[in-house]
Each structure stands twice: as C-alpha cells, then as structure tokens.
Design a protein around this motif. Sequence first.
Motif, short mmCIF file in Angstrom:
data_model
loop_
_atom_site.label_atom_id
_atom_site.label_comp_id
_atom_site.label_asym_id
_atom_site.label_seq_id
_atom_site.Cartn_x
_atom_site.Cartn_y
_atom_site.Cartn_z
N GLU A 58 46.89 43.63 42.00
CA GLU A 58 46.50 42.69 43.06
C GLU A 58 45.08 42.95 43.56
N THR A 59 44.70 44.23 43.58
CA THR A 59 43.39 44.64 44.08
C THR A 59 42.73 45.55 43.07
N VAL A 60 41.43 45.34 42.84
CA VAL A 60 40.67 46.18 41.92
C VAL A 60 39.56 46.88 42.69
N ILE A 61 39.50 48.19 42.55
CA ILE A 61 38.41 49.00 43.10
C ILE A 61 37.50 49.39 41.95
N THR A 62 36.20 49.21 42.13
CA THR A 62 35.25 49.66 41.12
C THR A 62 34.25 50.62 41.74
N ILE A 63 33.95 51.68 41.01
CA ILE A 63 32.91 52.63 41.44
C ILE A 63 32.17 53.04 40.18
N LEU A 64 31.01 52.41 39.97
CA LEU A 64 30.31 52.46 38.69
C LEU A 64 28.91 53.04 38.83
N THR A 65 28.30 53.36 37.70
CA THR A 65 27.05 54.09 37.69
C THR A 65 25.89 53.33 38.32
N ASP A 66 25.75 52.07 37.93
CA ASP A 66 24.59 51.29 38.38
C ASP A 66 24.87 49.81 38.20
N ALA A 67 23.87 48.97 38.49
CA ALA A 67 24.05 47.52 38.43
C ALA A 67 24.33 47.05 37.00
N ALA A 68 23.73 47.71 36.02
CA ALA A 68 23.98 47.34 34.63
C ALA A 68 25.44 47.59 34.25
N ALA A 69 25.98 48.70 34.69
CA ALA A 69 27.39 49.00 34.43
C ALA A 69 28.29 48.00 35.16
N MET A 70 27.93 47.63 36.38
CA MET A 70 28.70 46.62 37.12
C MET A 70 28.74 45.31 36.34
N ALA A 72 28.35 44.77 33.15
CA ALA A 72 29.15 44.89 31.93
C ALA A 72 30.64 44.88 32.23
N VAL A 73 31.04 45.60 33.27
CA VAL A 73 32.47 45.73 33.57
C VAL A 73 33.04 44.44 34.16
N TYR A 74 32.26 43.75 34.97
CA TYR A 74 32.76 42.50 35.57
C TYR A 74 32.57 41.29 34.66
N ASN A 75 31.42 41.21 33.99
CA ASN A 75 31.05 39.97 33.31
C ASN A 75 31.03 40.05 31.79
N GLY A 76 31.19 41.24 31.23
CA GLY A 76 31.14 41.39 29.79
C GLY A 76 32.39 40.86 29.11
N ALA A 77 32.41 40.96 27.79
CA ALA A 77 33.60 40.58 27.03
C ALA A 77 34.79 41.39 27.53
N ASN A 78 35.89 40.72 27.83
CA ASN A 78 37.08 41.37 28.41
C ASN A 78 36.77 42.03 29.75
N GLY A 79 35.81 41.43 30.49
CA GLY A 79 35.45 41.97 31.80
C GLY A 79 36.46 41.59 32.86
N LEU A 80 36.28 42.16 34.03
CA LEU A 80 37.23 41.96 35.13
C LEU A 80 37.36 40.49 35.52
N LEU A 81 36.28 39.71 35.39
CA LEU A 81 36.29 38.33 35.86
C LEU A 81 36.60 37.31 34.76
N THR A 82 37.03 37.78 33.60
CA THR A 82 37.24 36.84 32.49
C THR A 82 38.56 36.08 32.56
N GLY A 83 39.52 36.58 33.32
CA GLY A 83 40.81 35.91 33.41
C GLY A 83 40.96 35.07 34.67
N ASN A 84 42.20 34.76 35.01
CA ASN A 84 42.51 34.02 36.24
C ASN A 84 42.53 35.00 37.40
N MET A 85 41.52 34.91 38.23
CA MET A 85 41.35 35.88 39.31
C MET A 85 41.69 35.31 40.69
#
Length: 295
Positions: A58-70, A72-85
């Motif tokens: 239900e809730t996702v917490i992210t704590i990542l190295t830098d903006a580039a990592a953010m 990639a994790v949110y918007n990259g292939a199979n990223g956090l925002l790729t599904g129904n959010m």
Amino acid sequence: MQIGVAGIGKMGAAIVQRLIEVGYTVTVWNRSTDKLKPVSDAGAAVAATPAELAGRVETVITILTDAAAMDAVYNGANGLLTGNMRGKLFIEMSTVRPDAEIALAEKARAKGAGFVECPVGGSTGPAREGKLIGLMGAEPADAERAKPILEQLCRRLEHCGPVGSGSVMKLTINMPLMIYWQALGEALALCRPLGLDPERVLNLLADTSGGANILKVRGPVIAKRLKGGDTGPVTFALDNGIKDLRTMRAEGRSRGIELPLVEKTLACMEEASRAGHGREENSLHAAYWATRGKG
C-alpha cells in the motif's frame, strides 16, 4: 499495513528492521541483491523488481543514493510508477535537491498516487530506535496519511511545507554539521603540539560553547582514531557527506546564494577522500585534518 522499501543501504536496512519490529509487514527491493539477506532474515519479503514491490504493498518508502537512482527506480523499466498506482502512497526519503522531489511528486500524482518527501536527520542507530528527525514536504492530506508510519521512525516529525521544502530543510540541518567537522579538525590541529590526550581535549571541547551536541556522541570515537584505536562500524561515510555538500553547493548556486564555508569544507573533504578516507565515518574527517601531513 503492507509497506515496501526500495533502497537497502545501511539506512534502508535499519528502517526495514524498525518497521518489522513495530509490527508492519515489509517487502523489500534493492538493485544489489547481496544486501537483502539481513533484512530477509529479519522477516522481510523480497520483490524481484520495483514494479513488483509497488504492486504488492500500500505504501512504498524509498531511500536512494541520488536523483539519478531515484529516476531509475521510479521511472525505469519495471520502475515503481510503471503499474497501476492509484491510491498508493510514496514516501521518498533520499537527500537530493528539491527540484528532483518536485518533479517526482508530479509524476506520482499523475498516476493517482500520494507523495511525501521526508529526508531524515540521524544515522543508522537512531533509525533502528525510531529516533530520527523527519522533514516532510507534502500536501496536508498526504502528510496525514504518512504520519502513522513516519512517527514510528522519527522522534520529531516536522511538516515543512509543500514537496521541496523537506529537501531544503535537510540541506539546512546538515550544513552546519559538515562544516563543524572541518572546524573541529582545524581546532585539533592547532592544539596538537601541546601533546595533550585527545580524549581529554575532546571532552573539554564538548563541555564548552565550542562543542556541538554531536560531539558528546562522536568525540570519543574521534579520540580513539587520534590514538590509533578501533572506531567501530561506519554509519555515515565521508563520501556521503561529500555528496550532501555538493548538493548544498548546487542548490545555493541555483538560488544565487554564496556558501563559501560549504565550498571550502567540500574541497577539504574531497582531499580526505582522495587520500583514501572516503569510506570512513564522516566525523573522522576531523581526525584526518588534525593529523594531516604528520604521518
């Protein structure tokens, strides 16, 4: 409640263990899978991709190295925002410039999700004990949704304003600390010829107006380094401090604000990193500067 955590470095791992301890069901993802074993052994489930992680909680917490990592994790292939959010809540805890958080918040809201930035003050010990300082930037409704979770991680939780304001405050609280380690190193270098026991000197400094609160905790560790002793595990590395200083410098320049002490401290810490101290505890920079060039 099902919570996902993406980014299992030292802080991420401490946050996961804290959340499990207070009763949350936690699923984790990390780019380097070797870091997942301690948290999976503690009871966390493991997702194969960020998208899978987001779909299971239900809730996702992210704590990542830098903006580039953010990105990639949110918007990259199979990223956090790729599904129904729709209806999900993201709590983003990385230390980055505010414009990165604002841009990410817009993308999350476009997917129907809530978004809270909450960088934190404190290292792995306070994270494990639920004693961080949380600096939220969020819309009021999103902040209210996030509070029950963040109050389990933070002894003090400040809603600083809309998304972006939390990042500004994180840079604000880190700035005097980073500069202090350089100032302390210079002070220790000045009195080093006296030949006094480093533990005695640091204890004295901690008892004066020249001692920051953190010196009561880190002073004995710095003294051990000055005496050649074991300083224990690293909680916040010098290279992480350098990253934060670079972020402060960039934000200051974007706002037309001169930050000469940040500039000088950054140059001094970069020197220490080049000398091989980048993975050591950030506070030990004071010991490096106190003995610089002395062998």
